[in-house]
Design a protein around this motif. Structure first.
Motif: not given
Length: 116
Positions: A46-51
């Motif tokens: 998954l993309s980073p949690s900030k996204e």
């Protein structure tokens, strides 16, 4: 039994890990799962949690929150599905997952639909 291995890791710690080595370890891990014939059915990063975007609906009101919802260092990072005889084998595979060194691998049994 089918399990989902849910990868949780610290985004900052993963960014500091030697990337070439990490992805080589993941390539070897994926190859081992495929060769084992353990019912590997794919996994994705998954993309980073900030996204992330979190949506909650309550009493007719929709709340949208950008960024990670959980206020923790470890965030959901990816997953794998495996089909193995039992939890012992699932734990062995989770231990082999490269992200187990940078966070945690949560193992959850899949609830199979009832026949009929």
């Amino acid at each position: 039994m089918r399990y989902m291995m849910i990868i949780h890791h610290d985004d900052e710690a993963m960014a500091k890990a030697p990337q070439r080595e990490l992805w080589a370890e993941y390539a070897a891990f994926n190859e081992a799962l495929n060769k084992a014939g353990e019912g590997f059915s794919g996994g994705l990063r998954l993309s980073p949690s900030k996204e992330s975007t979190v949506v909650r609906s309550h009493a007719g009101k929709t709340d949208v929150l950008d960024g990670p919802y959980a206020d923790t260092r470890e965030q959901l990072a990816g997953y794998f599905f495996i089909d193995v005889p039992g939890i012992e084998q699932a734990v062995e595979w989770a231990n082999r997952c490269p992200s187990s060194k940078h966070g945690a691998i949560e193992i959850r049994p899949i609830v199979e639909p009832k026949a009929g």
